[in-house]
Design a protein around this motif. Structure first.
Motif, PDB file in Angstrom:
ATOM      1  N   GLY B  15       0.814  -1.223   0.000  1.00 17.29           N
ATOM      2  CA  GLY B  15       0.000   0.000   0.000  1.00 17.29           C
ATOM      3  C   GLY B  15       0.838   1.259   0.000  1.00 17.29           C
ATOM      4  O   GLY B  15       2.048   1.234   0.185  1.00 17.29           O
ATOM      5  N   ARG B  16       0.158   2.366  -0.229  1.00 20.64           N
ATOM      6  CA  ARG B  16       0.811   3.670  -0.177  1.00 20.64           C
ATOM      7  C   ARG B  16       1.210   3.988   1.266  1.00 20.64           C
ATOM      8  O   ARG B  16       0.521   3.599   2.201  1.00 20.64           O
ATOM      9  CB  ARG B  16      -0.198   4.700  -0.689  1.00 20.64           C
ATOM     10  CG  ARG B  16       0.348   6.067  -0.836  1.00 20.64           C
ATOM     11  CD  ARG B  16      -0.735   6.988  -1.361  1.00 20.64           C
ATOM     12  NE  ARG B  16      -0.363   8.343  -0.999  1.00 20.64           N
ATOM     13  CZ  ARG B  16      -1.211   9.351  -0.986  1.00 20.64           C
ATOM     14  NH1 ARG B  16      -2.467   9.167  -1.302  1.00 20.64           N
ATOM     15  NH2 ARG B  16      -0.804  10.552  -0.642  1.00 20.64           N
ATOM     16  N   ILE B  17       2.347   4.690   1.413  1.00 18.79           N
ATOM     17  CA  ILE B  17       2.857   5.016   2.748  1.00 18.79           C
ATOM     18  C   ILE B  17       2.427   6.430   3.136  1.00 18.79           C
ATOM     19  O   ILE B  17       2.515   7.361   2.336  1.00 18.79           O
ATOM     20  CB  ILE B  17       4.399   4.929   2.754  1.00 18.79           C
ATOM     21  CG1 ILE B  17       4.850   3.503   2.446  1.00 18.79           C
ATOM     22  CG2 ILE B  17       4.975   5.393   4.091  1.00 18.79           C
ATOM     23  CD1 ILE B  17       4.460   2.487   3.476  1.00 18.79           C
ATOM     24  N   LEU B  18       1.964   6.580   4.379  1.00 23.95           N
ATOM     25  CA  LEU B  18       1.639   7.914   4.912  1.00 23.95           C
ATOM     26  C   LEU B  18       2.362   8.069   6.239  1.00 23.95           C
ATOM     27  O   LEU B  18       2.141   7.273   7.158  1.00 23.95           O
ATOM     28  CB  LEU B  18       0.135   8.035   5.176  1.00 23.95           C
ATOM     29  CG  LEU B  18      -0.821   8.124   4.009  1.00 23.95           C
ATOM     30  CD1 LEU B  18      -2.237   8.235   4.544  1.00 23.95           C
ATOM     31  CD2 LEU B  18      -0.498   9.318   3.146  1.00 23.95           C
ATOM     32  N   HIS B  23       2.635  13.794   6.220  1.00 24.31           N
ATOM     33  CA  HIS B  23       1.586  13.743   5.204  1.00 24.31           C
ATOM     34  C   HIS B  23       0.183  14.049   5.705  1.00 24.31           C
ATOM     35  O   HIS B  23      -0.711  14.263   4.903  1.00 24.31           O
ATOM     36  CB  HIS B  23       1.565  12.355   4.548  1.00 24.31           C
ATOM     37  CG  HIS B  23       2.855  11.970   3.909  1.00 24.31           C
ATOM     38  ND1 HIS B  23       3.466  10.762   4.130  1.00 24.31           N
ATOM     39  CD2 HIS B  23       3.672  12.645   3.074  1.00 24.31           C
ATOM     40  CE1 HIS B  23       4.590  10.710   3.450  1.00 24.31           C
ATOM     41  NE2 HIS B  23       4.751  11.840   2.808  1.00 24.31           N
ATOM     42  N   LEU B  25      -0.840  15.457   9.489  1.00 26.29           N
ATOM     43  CA  LEU B  25      -1.130  16.452  10.519  1.00 26.29           C
ATOM     44  C   LEU B  25      -0.953  17.866   9.989  1.00 26.29           C
ATOM     45  O   LEU B  25      -0.003  18.137   9.241  1.00 26.29           O
ATOM     46  CB  LEU B  25      -0.229  16.226  11.742  1.00 26.29           C
ATOM     47  CG  LEU B  25      -0.443  14.906  12.465  1.00 26.29           C
ATOM     48  CD1 LEU B  25       0.524  14.771  13.628  1.00 26.29           C
ATOM     49  CD2 LEU B  25      -1.867  14.791  12.976  1.00 26.29           C
ATOM     50  N   ILE B  63      -6.380   3.911  11.491  1.00 22.04           N
ATOM     51  CA  ILE B  63      -6.901   5.266  11.722  1.00 22.04           C
ATOM     52  C   ILE B  63      -8.418   5.193  11.663  1.00 22.04           C
ATOM     53  O   ILE B  63      -8.977   4.738  10.664  1.00 22.04           O
ATOM     54  CB  ILE B  63      -6.369   6.248  10.663  1.00 22.04           C
ATOM     55  CG1 ILE B  63      -4.848   6.371  10.755  1.00 22.04           C
ATOM     56  CG2 ILE B  63      -7.031   7.603  10.814  1.00 22.04           C
ATOM     57  CD1 ILE B  63      -4.259   7.330   9.745  1.00 22.04           C
ATOM     58  N   TRP B  91     -12.573   8.270   8.988  1.00 22.69           N
ATOM     59  CA  TRP B  91     -11.611   7.985   7.909  1.00 22.69           C
ATOM     60  C   TRP B  91     -12.339   7.526   6.641  1.00 22.69           C
ATOM     61  O   TRP B  91     -11.858   7.739   5.537  1.00 22.69           O
ATOM     62  CB  TRP B  91     -10.597   6.929   8.375  1.00 22.69           C
ATOM     63  CG  TRP B  91      -9.563   6.632   7.351  1.00 22.69           C
ATOM     64  CD1 TRP B  91      -9.508   5.535   6.540  1.00 22.69           C
ATOM     65  CD2 TRP B  91      -8.433   7.449   6.987  1.00 22.69           C
ATOM     66  NE1 TRP B  91      -8.419   5.624   5.701  1.00 22.69           N
ATOM     67  CE2 TRP B  91      -7.749   6.779   5.960  1.00 22.69           C
ATOM     68  CE3 TRP B  91      -7.953   8.688   7.447  1.00 22.69           C
ATOM     69  CZ2 TRP B  91      -6.591   7.302   5.378  1.00 22.69           C
ATOM     70  CZ3 TRP B  91      -6.808   9.212   6.847  1.00 22.69           C
ATOM     71  CH2 TRP B  91      -6.147   8.515   5.839  1.00 22.69           C
ATOM     72  N   LYS B  92     -13.518   6.922   6.790  1.00 22.31           N
ATOM     73  CA  LYS B  92     -14.228   6.437   5.598  1.00 22.31           C
ATOM     74  C   LYS B  92     -14.717   7.591   4.719  1.00 22.31           C
ATOM     75  O   LYS B  92     -15.067   7.384   3.560  1.00 22.31           O
ATOM     76  CB  LYS B  92     -15.387   5.527   5.984  1.00 22.31           C
ATOM     77  CG  LYS B  92     -16.518   6.204   6.722  1.00 22.31           C
ATOM     78  CD  LYS B  92     -17.620   5.196   7.022  1.00 22.31           C
ATOM     79  CE  LYS B  92     -18.680   5.790   7.923  1.00 22.31           C
ATOM     80  NZ  LYS B  92     -19.344   6.989   7.393  1.00 22.31           N
ATOM     81  N   VAL B  94     -12.747  10.144   3.973  1.00 26.27           N
ATOM     82  CA  VAL B  94     -11.567  10.732   3.326  1.00 26.27           C
ATOM     83  C   VAL B  94     -11.411  10.129   1.939  1.00 26.27           C
ATOM     84  O   VAL B  94     -11.410   8.901   1.783  1.00 26.27           O
ATOM     85  CB  VAL B  94     -10.302  10.472   4.173  1.00 26.27           C
ATOM     86  CG1 VAL B  94      -9.064  11.011   3.473  1.00 26.27           C
ATOM     87  CG2 VAL B  94     -10.459  11.107   5.542  1.00 26.27           C
ATOM     88  N   ALA B  95     -11.304  10.987   0.927  1.00 21.37           N
ATOM     89  CA  ALA B  95     -11.205  10.507  -0.449  1.00 21.37           C
ATOM     90  C   ALA B  95      -9.771  10.502  -0.954  1.00 21.37           C
ATOM     91  O   ALA B  95      -9.404   9.682  -1.783  1.00 21.37           O
ATOM     92  CB  ALA B  95     -12.074  11.369  -1.363  1.00 21.37           C
ATOM     93  N   ASP B  96      -8.932  11.424  -0.488  1.00 24.84           N
ATOM     94  CA  ASP B  96      -7.567  11.501  -1.010  1.00 24.84           C
ATOM     95  C   ASP B  96      -6.690  12.272  -0.021  1.00 24.84           C
ATOM     96  O   ASP B  96      -7.164  13.187   0.652  1.00 24.84           O
ATOM     97  CB  ASP B  96      -7.567  12.218  -2.370  1.00 24.84           C
ATOM     98  CG  ASP B  96      -6.180  12.221  -2.989  1.00 24.84           C
ATOM     99  OD1 ASP B  96      -5.450  11.232  -2.807  1.00 24.84           O
ATOM    100  OD2 ASP B  96      -5.820  13.217  -3.644  1.00 24.84           O
ATOM    101  N   VAL B  97      -5.440  11.868   0.063  1.00 19.03           N
ATOM    102  CA  VAL B  97      -4.474  12.596   0.890  1.00 19.03           C
ATOM    103  C   VAL B  97      -3.346  13.041  -0.019  1.00 19.03           C
ATOM    104  O   VAL B  97      -2.649  12.218  -0.615  1.00 19.03           O
ATOM    105  CB  VAL B  97      -3.918  11.700   2.026  1.00 19.03           C
ATOM    106  CG1 VAL B  97      -2.885  12.460   2.844  1.00 19.03           C
ATOM    107  CG2 VAL B  97      -5.039  11.208   2.918  1.00 19.03           C
ATOM    108  N   GLY B 104     -14.838  12.990   0.644  1.00 19.59           N
ATOM    109  CA  GLY B 104     -15.797  12.588  -0.380  1.00 19.59           C
ATOM    110  C   GLY B 104     -17.216  12.987  -0.032  1.00 19.59           C
ATOM    111  O   GLY B 104     -18.163  12.574  -0.674  1.00 19.59           O
TER     112      GLY B 104
END
Lengths: 115, 135
Positions: B15-18, B23, B25, B63, B91-92, B94-97, B104
């Motif tokens: 997966g993508r790393i945050l 990325h 706060l 999260i 968190w559900k 959230v569409a994009d970081v 969303g």
């Protein structure tokens, strides 16, 4: 648990030796698929031996400019490492203790902010 | 002076790393129309509150929500507001970081904007000309 309580918490190894403080938490978006984005799972913690927190993330990127700032911040965060979730024995607001024989990984990210 | 040996890179992850500080706060939060909603003041995890011994093989915390709230005072003087005073954005939603965190959903219905909505409806709307766009 609120992440802000965890940041800055002292980290000890299994013998009680102080290794540093929690500078950051690393998440990966590989959790259960949800409506918009996958769940963010805690991958591990970034531990910094000399500083309370991370600032601008110079220890995690190859950026060298502006040179006095980059050098200073990289020096301030020298010795930072990542411990994976599986190596954490106790997590809390007072202290974080690692398991015996934990592995310290490099905190480096690539230019896209990925490993 | 102590020298640090080079460390092995983290094993490859699918997966993508945050990284929370880098990325997430303090990023601005925009709703699905691009309207600013708030900023990410903190993040809530599914981990237990107190010092707990973690059994090997325990699933990692996830999260559950982005937190926002009255943090100006605590940023200056230390500590944080009580958990009950913090507003949660699940968190559900959230569409994009990216440079900003995009939701969303519409910000109009989120708890985090109630102060702005209250001022708009109770104060600004009562000022003559306050109910329409300026021309």
């Amino acid at each position: 648990m609120i992440l802000g309580d965890l940041l800055g918490t002292p980290v000890h190894d299994s013998d009680g030796i102080r290794l540093g403080r929690v500078a950051d938490a690393r998440f990966t978006l590989d959790g259960d698929p949800q409506q918009l984005m996958a769940g963010a799972r805690l991958l591990g913690l970034v531990v910094s031996p000399h500083s309370w927190s991370s600032f601008l993330g110079y220890e995690r990127t190859g950026l060298t400019q502006p040179w006095p700032l980059a050098s200073l911040l990289r020096w301030r965060h020298r010795g930072s490492f990542v411990v994976m979730w599986d190596d954490i024995a106790v997590i809390g607001e007072e202290s974080v203790r690692l398991r015996d024989g934990f592995t310290a990984y490099s905190p480096a990210l690539d230019e896209a902010g990925q490993q | 002076m102590k020298t640090y040996r080079p460390l092995a890179p983290v094993p490859p992850i699918a997966g993508r790393i945050l990284d929370a500080q880098l990325h997430l706060l303090d990023r601005q939060v925009l709703d699905n129309d691009g309207v600013p909603v708030t900023t990410v003041d903190d993040v809530e995890l599914s981990a237990p509150e107190e010092e707990t011994v973690i059994a090997p093989g325990t699933p990692a915390p996830i999260i559950t929500a982005l937190l926002t709230g009255p943090v100006l005072g605590t940023r200056i003087f230390g500590g944080r507001p009580p958990s009950s005073r913090l507003v949660r954005i699940p968190w559900k939603d959230v569409a994009d970081v990216g440079v900003v965190v995009r939701l969303g959903v519409s910000g109009e219905n989120l708890e985090s904007g109630w102060v702005e909505r209250w001022i708009r409806d109770k104060i600004i709307a009562r000022i003559p000309g306050g109910r329409h766009d300026p021309r």
